[in-house]
Scaffold this active site. Structure first.
Site, mmCIF file in Angstrom:
data_model
loop_
_atom_site.group_PDB
_atom_site.id
_atom_site.type_symbol
_atom_site.label_atom_id
_atom_site.label_comp_id
_atom_site.label_asym_id
_atom_site.label_seq_id
_atom_site.Cartn_x
_atom_site.Cartn_y
_atom_site.Cartn_z
ATOM 1 N N CYS A 32 0.833 -1.215 0.000
ATOM 2 C CA CYS A 32 0.000 0.000 0.000
ATOM 3 C C CYS A 32 0.865 1.262 0.000
ATOM 4 O O CYS A 32 0.488 2.281 -0.578
ATOM 5 C CB CYS A 32 -0.957 0.002 1.181
ATOM 6 S SG CYS A 32 -0.137 -0.124 2.781
ATOM 7 N N HIS A 310 -1.637 1.377 7.366
ATOM 8 C CA HIS A 310 -2.030 1.291 5.966
ATOM 9 C C HIS A 310 -1.822 2.667 5.327
ATOM 10 O O HIS A 310 -1.781 3.680 6.020
ATOM 11 C CB HIS A 310 -3.513 0.889 5.921
ATOM 12 C CG HIS A 310 -4.061 0.654 4.550
ATOM 13 N ND1 HIS A 310 -3.460 -0.196 3.639
ATOM 14 C CD2 HIS A 310 -5.165 1.165 3.929
ATOM 15 C CE1 HIS A 310 -4.178 -0.213 2.521
ATOM 16 N NE2 HIS A 310 -5.212 0.605 2.674
#
EC number: 3.4.19.12
Length: 365
Positions: A32, A310
């Site tokens: 990510c 994330h």
């Protein structure tokens, strides 16, 4: 992305920009950090244009590197028949892991470290290419070799101009580090280049106040005295960092991860830092009274700590704001950008914080 893709197309309707493509990226376990930065760079118009132009003009037999893999990925997106969908940046990620062991593990990676590494790697590749082209050109245009077969001697002491690549032209700015001796008032100035600015942050602050702190005057005294060449001794002095030449694309990195001595580890600072959609660089140096910038991308860190979490990104494309979360692409309201400023309280359920900001220069006002 299927249903989500059609939802995005429906949301944009007749306003879907002609020739534009909105594609999510597949996540290979922990990529990510890479996906969010690549989306920000894809929607950096001058970067995408230069990359695709370089791709069109490069040799067909050029060896694979991060630049060729990034060109392939961007070309793959722009040549899609569909307007929306998902692409797997597999070749790029494989190359990245092959070249740098830092990104090989399945640990949480830092998006800023990746952006830094990528831009510097692209600069290295482009500089090597420029040197090869220059050598080829000089070989073709050089006079006949000396009769004994040895090369003609090089002129010594010739100052070689640094190679300026298109990455430099887009992202590079110049800082001036000014030190004024408090005894003789002599000012010593040293220039240094930068591709991004890393700013210290405080609770309930703004990018403008962070930039002011970055350029604030610091007094050097006691053990930190400055050696003045004119006084030939250590003296008290005042030091200040200023932006001498602002870049076309201003990349700001907010230092959200701070090493806490008592804890013996890094802690994430969830401070509320307001980043405006329009930013003025006022009075950084006399020549640039008011440089105006417009925000077009934000890389967001989601999570409460530096070792897990994330990354997602927000990008502005053709006056619309989009939210990229790996394979998912959604349209968001411009007002939603402020939900990523951070929290005004130490403990908050909101862990989505702006981490890297990309601004494009609108010129002087």
């Amino acid at each position: 992305m299927g249903a989500a893709g059609s939802k995005l197309e429906k949301a944009l309707g007749d306003q879907f920009p002609e020739g534009e493509r909105y594609f999510g990226f597949e996540n290979f376990g922990n990529t990510c950090y890479c996906n969010s930065v690549l989306q920000a760079l894809y929607f950096c118009a001058p970067f995408r244009e230069q990359l695709l132009e370089h791709s069109a003009n490069s040799r067909a037999d050029s060896e694979e590197n991060l630049l060729t893999c990034l060109e392939d990925l961007f070309s793959q997106i722009t040549s899609q028949k569909k307007k929306t969908g998902v692409i797997a940046p597999k070749r790029f990620v494989q190359r990245l892991k092959k070249q740098n062991e830092l990104f090989r593990s399945y640990m949480h990676q830092d998006a800023h470290e990746f952006l830094n590494y990528l831009l510097n790697e692209l600069v290295d590749i482009l500089e090597k290419e420029a040197k090869v082209t220059k050598t080829d050109h000089e070989t073709l245009s050089s006079p006949e070799k000396i009769s004994n077969g040895s090369k003609a001697p090089q002129e010594n002491g010739v100052h070689k101009e640094p190679i300026v690549t298109w990455v430099h032209k887009i992202f590079q700015g110049i800082l001036t580090n000014e030190t004024r001796c408090l005894r003789c008032e002599t000012v010593t100035a040293r220039d240094e280049t930068f591709l991004d600015l890393s700013l210290d942050i405080e609770q309930n602050s703004s990018i403008t106040s962070c930039l002011k702190n970055f350029s604030s005057t610091e007094t050097l005294h006691a053990e930190d005295k400055f050696f003045c060449d004119k006084c030939c001794s250590l003296q008290e002095a005042q030091k200040r960092m200023k932006i001498k030449k602002p870049p076309h694309i201003l990349v700001i990195h907010l230092k959200r991860f701070k090493y806490i001595e008592q804890l013996g580890r890094y802690k994430k600072l969830s401070y509320r830092v307001v980043f405006p959609l329009e930013l003025k660089l006022s009075n950084t140096v006399e020549e640039y009274v008011d440089i105006e910038y417009s925000l077009f991308a934000v890389v967001v860190h989601v999570g409460s700590g530096p070792n897990h979490g994330h990354y997602v990104s927000l990008v502005k494309s053709h006056n619309h704001w989009l939210f990229f979360d790996d394979e998912t692409v959604e349209m968001i309201e411009e007002s939603a950008v402020q939900t990523f400023f951070g929290s005004s309280q130490e403990y908050s359920s909101n862990t989505d914080h702006g981490y890297i900001l990309l601004y494009e220069s609108l010129g002087t006002r």
